[in-house]
Design a protein around this motif. Structure first.
Motif, PDB file in Angstrom:
ATOM      1  N   ASN B  45       0.828  -1.207   0.000  1.00 15.58           N
ATOM      2  CA  ASN B  45       0.000   0.000   0.000  1.00 15.58           C
ATOM      3  C   ASN B  45       0.862   1.256   0.000  1.00 15.58           C
ATOM      4  O   ASN B  45       0.515   2.254  -0.625  1.00 15.58           O
ATOM      5  CB  ASN B  45      -0.924   0.007   1.215  1.00 15.58           C
ATOM      6  CG  ASN B  45      -2.197  -0.771   0.953  1.00 15.58           C
ATOM      7  OD1 ASN B  45      -2.611  -0.903  -0.191  1.00 15.58           O
ATOM      8  ND2 ASN B  45      -2.801  -1.288   1.989  1.00 15.58           N
ATOM      9  N   THR B  48       2.421   1.867  -3.450  1.00 15.04           N
ATOM     10  CA  THR B  48       1.508   2.327  -4.490  1.00 15.04           C
ATOM     11  C   THR B  48       0.851   3.657  -4.144  1.00 15.04           C
ATOM     12  O   THR B  48      -0.014   4.121  -4.870  1.00 15.04           O
ATOM     13  CB  THR B  48       0.403   1.285  -4.725  1.00 15.04           C
ATOM     14  OG1 THR B  48      -0.173   0.959  -3.462  1.00 15.04           O
ATOM     15  CG2 THR B  48       0.944   0.050  -5.360  1.00 15.04           C
ATOM     16  N   GLY B  49       1.241   4.236  -3.034  1.00 13.37           N
ATOM     17  CA  GLY B  49       0.723   5.561  -2.692  1.00 13.37           C
ATOM     18  C   GLY B  49      -0.622   5.546  -1.996  1.00 13.37           C
ATOM     19  O   GLY B  49      -1.236   6.583  -1.830  1.00 13.37           O
ATOM     20  N   CYS B  50      -1.097   4.369  -1.588  1.00 17.24           N
ATOM     21  CA  CYS B  50      -2.385   4.327  -0.890  1.00 17.24           C
ATOM     22  C   CYS B  50      -2.237   4.676   0.576  1.00 17.24           C
ATOM     23  O   CYS B  50      -3.210   4.976   1.248  1.00 17.24           O
ATOM     24  CB  CYS B  50      -3.001   2.935  -0.980  1.00 17.24           C
ATOM     25  SG  CYS B  50      -3.430   2.498  -2.642  1.00 17.24           S
ATOM     26  N   LYS B  73       2.790   7.027  -9.912  1.00 17.80           N
ATOM     27  CA  LYS B  73       1.652   6.109  -9.998  1.00 17.80           C
ATOM     28  C   LYS B  73       1.385   5.674 -11.433  1.00 17.80           C
ATOM     29  O   LYS B  73       0.809   4.613 -11.658  1.00 17.80           O
ATOM     30  CB  LYS B  73       0.403   6.776  -9.420  1.00 17.80           C
ATOM     31  CG  LYS B  73       0.383   6.807  -7.894  1.00 17.80           C
ATOM     32  CD  LYS B  73      -0.828   7.570  -7.432  1.00 17.80           C
ATOM     33  CE  LYS B  73      -0.797   7.837  -5.941  1.00 17.80           C
ATOM     34  NZ  LYS B  73      -1.917   8.716  -5.565  1.00 17.80           N
ATOM     35  N   TYR B  78      -1.855  -1.600  -9.762  1.00 14.83           N
ATOM     36  CA  TYR B  78      -1.951  -2.207  -8.439  1.00 14.83           C
ATOM     37  C   TYR B  78      -3.268  -2.953  -8.283  1.00 14.83           C
ATOM     38  O   TYR B  78      -4.329  -2.429  -8.612  1.00 14.83           O
ATOM     39  CB  TYR B  78      -1.838  -1.104  -7.377  1.00 14.83           C
ATOM     40  CG  TYR B  78      -1.952  -1.571  -5.944  1.00 14.83           C
ATOM     41  CD1 TYR B  78      -1.323  -2.730  -5.527  1.00 14.83           C
ATOM     42  CD2 TYR B  78      -2.668  -0.838  -5.006  1.00 14.83           C
ATOM     43  CE1 TYR B  78      -1.416  -3.158  -4.210  1.00 14.83           C
ATOM     44  CE2 TYR B  78      -2.762  -1.243  -3.687  1.00 14.83           C
ATOM     45  CZ  TYR B  78      -2.138  -2.405  -3.294  1.00 14.83           C
ATOM     46  OH  TYR B  78      -2.229  -2.815  -1.991  1.00 14.83           O
ATOM     47  N   PRO B  80      -5.142  -4.437  -5.157  1.00 19.26           N
ATOM     48  CA  PRO B  80      -5.139  -4.641  -3.714  1.00 19.26           C
ATOM     49  C   PRO B  80      -5.672  -6.012  -3.338  1.00 19.26           C
ATOM     50  O   PRO B  80      -6.193  -6.738  -4.195  1.00 19.26           O
ATOM     51  CB  PRO B  80      -6.060  -3.542  -3.184  1.00 19.26           C
ATOM     52  CG  PRO B  80      -6.259  -2.598  -4.302  1.00 19.26           C
ATOM     53  CD  PRO B  80      -6.064  -3.375  -5.554  1.00 19.26           C
ATOM     54  N   GLN B  82      -8.267  -6.976  -1.718  1.00 17.58           N
ATOM     55  CA  GLN B  82      -9.661  -7.151  -2.129  1.00 17.58           C
ATOM     56  C   GLN B  82      -9.835  -6.341  -3.406  1.00 17.58           C
ATOM     57  O   GLN B  82      -9.670  -5.129  -3.375  1.00 17.58           O
ATOM     58  CB  GLN B  82     -10.575  -6.612  -1.027  1.00 17.58           C
ATOM     59  CG  GLN B  82     -12.005  -6.992  -1.221  1.00 17.58           C
ATOM     60  CD  GLN B  82     -12.883  -6.423  -0.114  1.00 17.58           C
ATOM     61  OE1 GLN B  82     -12.400  -6.017   0.935  1.00 17.58           O
ATOM     62  NE2 GLN B  82     -14.160  -6.362  -0.351  1.00 17.58           N
ATOM     63  N   PRO B  84     -10.721  -3.850  -5.986  1.00 21.20           N
ATOM     64  CA  PRO B  84     -11.583  -2.678  -5.817  1.00 21.20           C
ATOM     65  C   PRO B  84     -12.539  -2.510  -6.982  1.00 21.20           C
ATOM     66  O   PRO B  84     -12.282  -1.765  -7.911  1.00 21.20           O
ATOM     67  CB  PRO B  84     -10.586  -1.521  -5.758  1.00 21.20           C
ATOM     68  CG  PRO B  84      -9.430  -1.999  -6.551  1.00 21.20           C
ATOM     69  CD  PRO B  84      -9.408  -3.493  -6.502  1.00 21.20           C
TER      70      PRO B  84
END
Lengths: 287, 321
Positions: B45, B48-50, B73, B78, B80, B82, B84
């Motif tokens: 995370n 990836t900049g989350c 980015k 990416y 994740p 779960q 999205p």
């Protein structure tokens, strides 16, 4: 930003929310127009809008509850964070989509004065001035709803908070008449507000020192001001409550005055709450 | 391609990732291995900049993810943990949104959508609602989304979790194909998966990097503690006598199985494992005692994993002090 706007719009038209919102707004404007313009034969369309503004208490939260809360629930906010777009672009895109949804029934409504004008004299200037103000006031309420939606991942909770907040704003003028207007009463109320602000800061930043710091600085400021010149607090609390009311300012337009300060106030509210929404989303990266 | 320096993420007093540094080169499939709660997802995370980092920096293709997030980015796709996905959309609508958000327009967008749909084999379900798709297809839509914009790095967080064995094989094949054109980083707590598809493995445990090497090299790490075990057709006394004459043998245990048979576990002191096997074989052959079975116990990635994740942290902590 355009991508988010387009996506949100297609999302809204795939779901029932926007239709319910539009139907409610049109239905109540219709009822208002029936009662005022047709049955009582009043030539002022703006009275209808002032009657309908109470409906905002329910329909704005319904419109805004899912806007950010749902992203969090579905975990799609992670996608938005990882895409090469900024949080500001996301928030503005979503907000503009809501405005478009709001603007569509309003476009239909703005035909009404023209129709009525066919059958008698209608004050078109005040009618359209009020419709513009009605739009901007609604936009300000939507920005508040958007911010509340960004605080939680539960849509029901977002609506459940937004409804009392808007209701309180709606009735704040009537309530202002019943709160204490004495200097001491206002000072105590302000101290309580400082305490609440401290709690909110503690909750949002999880930084106890900052929360205590803000609380004590504001608390001391109130106490010192009260000690030096208690007359400042005379009637302060009712005044603040009246000033904060979004609806009260709208009634100025209804009485036929196009109040630029009110427009500026609405725009400030929009800017402020959108800024808070961006911060609330950014904060999730840091918690 | 990706440089991670002194990355630290703290939640209050809890350190999810502690001082993680590594470098990822272009054009390999990297595996991110660690037990649950090791900090794999947190690290991904942040990369990836989350998520923000408490300390340290991540550079993607020279761009700092915190300073120039949009440029960085654009180089990453990416998926994740779960996927999205917006449930009330079809894959095509969803991919269109993601593509537009990644800055693709018009013909380029349409072309790329077609390309990723055929790459992830989504042709049959392209116009079905995502909420009606099976988990395997949803995962593919998630991967398709990551592929849009042709990023140089693709980061997949536990891409095969919750899939059935056939779907797992399909997704693995897909990852293998992606590895030919992109740098792929995937996380997993399944060892065989990482062993099967990754060229390099990063093992992290409790937020610390404990190993970073090719799977074969990691196995070699444990070769020093190797054992040879064999079954000899000989009396215990004979076995003891023969083994004493062999160099490089540290010790052994004999379990008598039945009359005249013995299972022997030999600890090897030093030297190549094959040399010891050869010496044992010839020594017994010379005495005309048959060996019925002779195996060298090789450490697999699993042993390395357990060894490293348990003892590695303590070792690392001791080094730090």
């Amino acid at each position: 930003m355009i991508a988010v706007l387009k996506h949100e719009l297609s999302n809204y038209f795939h779901s029932l929310t926007s239709y319910i919102f539009g139907a409610f707004l049109l239905a109540f404007v219709g009822i208002g127009a029936m009662v005022y313009n047709i049955q009582q034969a009043v030539a002022n369309f703006e009275y209808v809008l002032s009657f309908v503004s109470l409906v905002f208490v329910v329909i704005i939260p319904i419109l805004t509850m899912r806007v950010i809360a749902e992203e969090r629930k579905l975990k799609t906010d992670q996608l938005l964070y990882s895409l090469p777009i900024t949080t500001t672009q996301v928030v503005i895109g979503k907000y503009l989509a809501l405005l478009v949804i709001y603007l569509i029934p309003l476009c239909i409504v703005s035909i009404y004065p023209l129709i009525f004008a066919q059958y008698g004299e209608v004050y078109l200037l005040t009618s359209y001035g009020s419709i513009v103000a009605f739009f901007i006031m609604g936009a300000a309420l939507i920005s508040i709803g958007t911010f509340i939606s960004s605080l939680t991942e539960n849509q029901g909770f977002a609506a459940g908070i937004a409804i009392p907040v808007i209701l309180l704003n709606y009735y704040s003028v009537s309530l202002a008449e019943h709160v204490s207007a004495t200097a001491l009463g206002s000072a105590i109320a302000l101290c309580v507000l400082c305490g609440l602000l401290g709690v909110v800061i503690r909750f949002l930043t999880k930084n106890e020192n900052l929360a205590y710091g803000v609380f004590f600085v504001l608390f001391a400021a109130v106490c010192i001001t009260y000690y030096i010149d208690s007359a400042v607090f005379e009637g302060l609390l009712p005044k603040i409550m009246t000033k904060l009311s979004l609806f009260e300012r709208f009634y100025t337009f209804v009485s036929g005055i196009f109040d630029i300060t009110a427009i500026v106030y609405y725009l400030t509210v929009i800017g402020f709450f959108l800024f808070l929404t961006v911060q609330s989303l950014e904060k999730r990266r840091y918690n | 391609m990706i440089t991670v320096e002194h990355l630290t993420k703290r939640y209050g007093d809890f350190t999810a990732v502690g001082d993680l540094s590594f470098e990822i080169e272009e054009g390999h499939v990297y595996g991110f291995l660690g037990p649950n709660g090791a900090g794999k997802s947190t690290t991904m995370n942040i990369m990836t900049g989350c998520l923000s980092a408490t300390e340290g920096c991540v550079r993607i293709g020279g761009y700092d993810i915190f300073e120039e997030p949009n440029k960085a980015k654009k180089l990453i796709g990416y998926l994740p943990e779960q996927p999205p996905l917006y449930m009330n959309e079809t894959p095509v609508e969803y991919l269109k949104f993601v593509g537009e958000a990644k800055g693709l327009r018009g013909r380029e967008l349409a072309g790329q959508i077609e390309q990723v749909i055929s790459q992830t084999k989504l042709e049959d379900v392209r116009n079905r609602l995502i909420s009606k798709l099976s988990k395997g297809y949803r995962q593919r839509v998630g991967i398709a989304q990551a592929l849009l914009g042709n990023p140089r790095v693709i980061i997949l967080d536990e891409p095969t979790v919750g899939l059935d064995p056939i779907q797992i094989i399909e997704i693995r094949d897909l990852i293998g194909q992606l590895g030919q054109e992109h740098t792929v980083i995937l996380s997993s707590h399944i060892l065989s998966e990482v062993q099967a598809i990754c060229e390099k493995v990063l093992i992290i445990a409790k937020g610390k990097l404990v190993a970073f090497d090719a799977p074969e090299n990691l196995e070699k790490l444990l070769l020093s503690s190797n054992e040879v075990s064999f079954i000899a057709e000989a009396e215990t006394d004979d076995i003891n006598r023969i083994l004493e004459g062999i160099e490089g043998v540290a010790g052994w245990q004999i379990k008598e199985m039945e009359k005249g048979h013995g299972r022997v576990d030999v600890q090897v002191e030093s030297g190549e494992i094959t040399d010891i096997c050869r010496s044992i074989f010839f020594a017994f052959a010379k005495e005309e005692k048959a060996l019925l079975e002779l195996t060298s116990k090789k450490a697999n990635l699993e042993d390395v994993f357990i060894e490293l994740t348990e003892s590695g942290i303590e070792k690392k902590e001791a080094e730090d002090k």
